[in-house]
Design an enzyme around this catalytic site. Structure first.
Site, PDB file in Angstrom:
ATOM      1  N   HIS A 238       0.815  -1.227   0.000  1.00  0.00           N
ATOM      2  CA  HIS A 238       0.000   0.000   0.000  1.00  0.00           C
ATOM      3  C   HIS A 238       0.848   1.277   0.000  1.00  0.00           C
ATOM      4  O   HIS A 238       0.323   2.363  -0.240  1.00  0.00           O
ATOM      5  CB  HIS A 238      -0.921   0.041   1.227  1.00  0.00           C
ATOM      6  CG  HIS A 238      -1.983  -1.011   1.234  1.00  0.00           C
ATOM      7  ND1 HIS A 238      -2.846  -1.207   0.177  1.00  0.00           N
ATOM      8  CD2 HIS A 238      -2.326  -1.943   2.176  1.00  0.00           C
ATOM      9  CE1 HIS A 238      -3.677  -2.211   0.462  1.00  0.00           C
ATOM     10  NE2 HIS A 238      -3.382  -2.679   1.666  1.00  0.00           N
TER      11      HIS A 238
ATOM     12  N   ASP B 172      -4.902 -12.795   3.406  1.00  0.00           N
ATOM     13  CA  ASP B 172      -6.156 -12.243   3.926  1.00  0.00           C
ATOM     14  C   ASP B 172      -7.334 -12.440   2.971  1.00  0.00           C
ATOM     15  O   ASP B 172      -8.435 -11.954   3.236  1.00  0.00           O
ATOM     16  CB  ASP B 172      -5.999 -10.755   4.310  1.00  0.00           C
ATOM     17  CG  ASP B 172      -5.193  -9.957   3.316  1.00  0.00           C
ATOM     18  OD1 ASP B 172      -4.906 -10.471   2.218  1.00  0.00           O
ATOM     19  OD2 ASP B 172      -4.839  -8.804   3.645  1.00  0.00           O
TER      20      ASP B 172
ATOM     21  N   HIS C 211      -6.567  -7.033  -0.426  1.00  0.00           N
ATOM     22  CA  HIS C 211      -6.677  -5.589  -0.648  1.00  0.00           C
ATOM     23  C   HIS C 211      -5.938  -5.196  -1.930  1.00  0.00           C
ATOM     24  O   HIS C 211      -4.993  -5.867  -2.333  1.00  0.00           O
ATOM     25  CB  HIS C 211      -6.092  -4.837   0.559  1.00  0.00           C
ATOM     26  CG  HIS C 211      -6.725  -5.243   1.863  1.00  0.00           C
ATOM     27  ND1 HIS C 211      -6.141  -6.132   2.727  1.00  0.00           N
ATOM     28  CD2 HIS C 211      -7.918  -4.878   2.409  1.00  0.00           C
ATOM     29  CE1 HIS C 211      -6.949  -6.317   3.786  1.00  0.00           C
ATOM     30  NE2 HIS C 211      -8.016  -5.573   3.616  1.00  0.00           N
TER      31      HIS C 211
ATOM     32  N   ASP D  22      -3.048 -10.537  -2.342  1.00  0.00           N
ATOM     33  CA  ASP D  22      -3.588  -9.991  -1.091  1.00  0.00           C
ATOM     34  C   ASP D  22      -5.030  -9.538  -1.358  1.00  0.00           C
ATOM     35  O   ASP D  22      -5.344  -9.075  -2.451  1.00  0.00           O
ATOM     36  CB  ASP D  22      -2.715  -8.802  -0.647  1.00  0.00           C
ATOM     37  CG  ASP D  22      -3.075  -8.264   0.723  1.00  0.00           C
ATOM     38  OD1 ASP D  22      -2.313  -8.529   1.678  1.00  0.00           O
ATOM     39  OD2 ASP D  22      -4.109  -7.567   0.839  1.00  0.00           O
TER      40      ASP D  22
HETATM   41 ZN   LIG Z   1      -4.282  -7.066   2.737  1.00  0.00          ZN
END
Ligand SMILES: [Zn+2]
Length: 366
Positions: free
Chosen positions: A139, A264, A178, A176
């Site tokens: 991120h 995740d 996200h 991931d």
């Molecule tokens: Zn994540």
């Protein structure tokens, strides 16, 4: 040929303070552990040891990324801010990214650990490698850390591969749950880095990771997002690999494949709403290994990102490492039989539509 493994005890000492999972302490919720804490990572590494698989891995020594190496991906201002706060008593890298004293040096070691994994794979010391680093990185953008990430470990390592080893085309495949917004942003105009992210549609960051984010100028077409509906399981992820990820890699012909690896997307993760099982991660690993064998002498590196279920991340990690090494430990995942039977674990029509929309973008890659 061998599989490399990066781990350093200091990764576990990165302090994310006593938060209420992802929110700063307030008088409305009792403070507890931050979601991004050492436990999932430590348990992953410990299961590798207990299963015996660790004995078969080649230890790769992490080194700190220098400030100049970080600066290939980050602004000097961002590096200085993290360094200053870390030398004081810690701070927040922007939002939702608390860290304590000394986290600058640990984050240097996380980026450098991923760089070391790249070195070992590129020089042929090992065929593939997993860097179990912390803090995560996907991120972080040029100017800010976010979403528990301080520095962009994978992006820093990609730049290192180019600067030190003259590697050309590199693909990232971010599984991931996200969106890998930081990695995307750092290579947005770069046609030599194909950035692919599979993620839960509009989970985090908000309004990020849509199909329309394709890259810009010379990099247009070389960013590929695959936003999947919440509830997607092994069926949807394998279909996304077969119909989008693998064709994209075949067209791009990378010299190295790197996975920002978050667990995740699992069916029991507290921060995602997907249903991937350890077997799903195993199958995705197998498909990437085959692609890497066909396209780039098997060169595959994974760098750890998210994954917040302390009881399940270790099984997902072990499955990936078993696949990378080709060694089965005989350890059973106690969840897999349950998760395989969950409703809508197979590919659903609305998931197929989302995958088909992403598949239409593959033709732009050359
Ligand atoms: Zn994540």
């Amino acid at each position: 040929m061998a599989t490399g493994f990066v781990f350093h005890e200091l990764y576990m000492w990165h302090n994310t303070w006593n938060w209420a999972q992802v929110f700063a302490p307030s008088l409305t919720i009792q403070p507890g552990e931050h979601a991004e804490n050492p436990e999932t990572k430590r348990r992953f590494r410990n299961l590798l040891e207990v299963s015996g698989l660790l004995d078969h891995l080649v230890p790769i020594k992490a080194r700190p990324a220098s400030e100049d190496e970080l600066a290939r991906a980050h602004s000097r201002g961002h590096i200085a801010r993290i360094k200053d706060m870390s030398a004081d008593n810690g701070g927040d890298a922007s939002t939702l990214t608390p860290f304590g004293r000394g986290s600058f040096e640990i984050a240097q070691l996380a980026a450098g650990g991923t760089m070391a994994a790249f070195d070992s794979v590129i020089t042929g010391k090992v065929r593939n490698a997993y860097a179990l680093v912390r803090p995560p990185g996907h991120h972080a953008t040029a100017d800010v850390g976010m979403g528990f990430c301080l520095f962009a470990n994978v992006a820093v390592a990609v730049h290192h591969a180019r600067a030190s080893h003259r590697v050309g085309r590199i693909s990232t495949v971010d599984w991931d749950v996200h969106h890998g917004n930081g990695t995307q942003s750092l290579f947005y105009s770069d046609p030599t880095t194909l950035t692919i992210s599979l993620h839960q549609d509009n989970l985090f960051p908000a309004n990020s990771g849509g199909l329309d984010e394709r890259g810009e100028s010379a990099g247009k077409g070389y960013n590929l997002n695959i936003p999947l509906p919440p509830g997607s399981g092994d069926g949807a992820y394998i279909a996304a690999f077969e119909r989008v990820v693998l064709p994209a890699l075949s067209r791009f012909k990378p010299e190295l494949i790197v996975v920002p690896s978050g667990f995740d997307a699992s069916g029991v993760d507290p921060l995602g709403r997907m249903m991937v099982s350890s077997d799903g991660y195993r199958r995705m690993t197998s498909l990437l290994m085959k692609a890497a064998a066909d396209l780039c002498q098997g060169r595959l590196v994974m760098s750890h990102e998210g994954g917040y279920s302390a009881m399940y991340v270790p099984y997902c990690g072990l499955a990936v490492m078993e696949e990378m090494t080709g060694i089965r430990t005989g350890i059973e995942d106690p969840w897999s039989a349950h998760m395989a039977k969950w409703g809508q674990q197979a590919l659903q029509p609305h998931q197929e539509q989302a995958i088909a929309a992403a598949a239409r973008l593959v033709a732009d890659i050359s």
